[in-house]
Design a protein around this motif. Sequence first.
Motif, PDB file in Angstrom:
ATOM      1  N   SER A 154       3.899 -44.661   3.991  1.00  0.00           N
ATOM      2  CA  SER A 154       3.467 -43.597   3.458  1.00  0.00           C
ATOM      3  C   SER A 154       4.583 -43.005   2.524  1.00  0.00           C
ATOM      4  O   SER A 154       5.752 -43.186   2.578  1.00  0.00           O
ATOM      5  N   THR A 155       4.068 -42.797   1.161  1.00  0.00           N
ATOM      6  CA  THR A 155       4.992 -42.081  -0.017  1.00  0.00           C
ATOM      7  C   THR A 155       4.864 -40.788  -0.401  1.00  0.00           C
ATOM      8  O   THR A 155       3.849 -40.321  -0.362  1.00  0.00           O
ATOM      9  N   GLY A 156       6.090 -40.098  -0.303  1.00  0.00           N
ATOM     10  CA  GLY A 156       6.198 -38.724  -0.421  1.00  0.00           C
ATOM     11  C   GLY A 156       5.807 -38.245  -1.988  1.00  0.00           C
ATOM     12  O   GLY A 156       6.100 -39.110  -2.640  1.00  0.00           O
ATOM     13  N   TYR A 157       5.062 -37.233  -2.120  1.00  0.00           N
ATOM     14  CA  TYR A 157       4.754 -36.689  -3.415  1.00  0.00           C
ATOM     15  C   TYR A 157       4.688 -35.173  -3.337  1.00  0.00           C
ATOM     16  O   TYR A 157       4.696 -34.339  -2.122  1.00  0.00           O
ATOM     17  N   GLU A 158       5.155 -34.217  -4.396  1.00  0.00           N
ATOM     18  CA  GLU A 158       5.103 -32.926  -4.416  1.00  0.00           C
ATOM     19  C   GLU A 158       3.680 -32.400  -4.330  1.00  0.00           C
ATOM     20  O   GLU A 158       2.891 -32.633  -5.207  1.00  0.00           O
ATOM     21  N   THR A 163       6.644 -31.376   0.076  1.00  0.00           N
ATOM     22  CA  THR A 163       6.477 -32.765   0.215  1.00  0.00           C
ATOM     23  C   THR A 163       5.170 -33.057   1.116  1.00  0.00           C
ATOM     24  O   THR A 163       5.083 -32.620   2.136  1.00  0.00           O
ATOM     25  N   SER A 164       4.498 -33.533   0.743  1.00  0.00           N
ATOM     26  CA  SER A 164       3.177 -34.312   1.531  1.00  0.00           C
ATOM     27  C   SER A 164       3.194 -36.207   1.316  1.00  0.00           C
ATOM     28  O   SER A 164       4.195 -36.430   0.546  1.00  0.00           O
ATOM     29  N   PHE A 165       2.603 -36.598   1.962  1.00  0.00           N
ATOM     30  CA  PHE A 165       2.397 -38.072   1.733  1.00  0.00           C
ATOM     31  C   PHE A 165       1.143 -38.651   1.733  1.00  0.00           C
ATOM     32  O   PHE A 165       0.239 -38.182   1.991  1.00  0.00           O
ATOM     33  N   ASP A 166       1.097 -39.683   1.033  1.00  0.00           N
ATOM     34  CA  ASP A 166       0.005 -40.536   0.556  1.00  0.00           C
ATOM     35  C   ASP A 166       0.051 -42.013   1.365  1.00  0.00           C
ATOM     36  O   ASP A 166       1.466 -42.263   1.237  1.00  0.00           O
ATOM     37  N   SER A 167      -0.436 -42.371   2.173  1.00  0.00           N
ATOM     38  CA  SER A 167      -0.336 -43.421   2.957  1.00  0.00           C
ATOM     39  C   SER A 167      -1.047 -44.749   2.309  1.00  0.00           C
ATOM     40  O   SER A 167      -2.062 -44.559   1.602  1.00  0.00           O
TER      41      SER A 167
END
Length: 179
Positions: A154-158, A163-167
């Motif tokens: 999962s990669t973090g994004y603003e 910070t939230s995450f897209d997996s």
Amino acid sequence: MARTALPHDAKAGPTKPEVRSVTLGKLELDDGDHFVEVGSCTGAVTIEAARRAGRVTALERKPERLEATRKNLAANGVEAVELIEGEAPEALPDDADALFLGGSRNYVGVLDHAVETGVDRVVMNVSRLEVAGDAVRAFRERDLFEEVVQLQVSTGYELAGATSFDSDNPVYVIAGGAT
């Protein structure tokens, strides 16, 4: 280690950096190894393997993907890679120490070739569950199987100042080699 730049598209997603790290760790490459990638696509794995292995061969059946590999190798200053346009297992060299399969096309024939030629280390990345199960069985049937690892990155994004995450989809890393 230098970052890998992939400015040239191959109409298929490259192996994600985190997955490449695990894949290359399982391959345990050193400067005495001949590494072969089956299905080089963008060349992402080939580029990073070339920074570790003494000799590198990239096999790709689609000319446009082989050209993307060539351009991405150049963009990363990697020169000493043999590029082969051809189908596996027929176009595979017989002297590989380490072999990576980035896709599942003809993998049974590639595994047979690995057994016949005594490839020390074989790693295959798979994203589809059914193919992963079939591939593990194929590794076992050829006495190549050592382990399978499922990776979920999962990669973090603003998001709204936090910070939230897209997996990404899970990837199964199947590792082993001829004994």
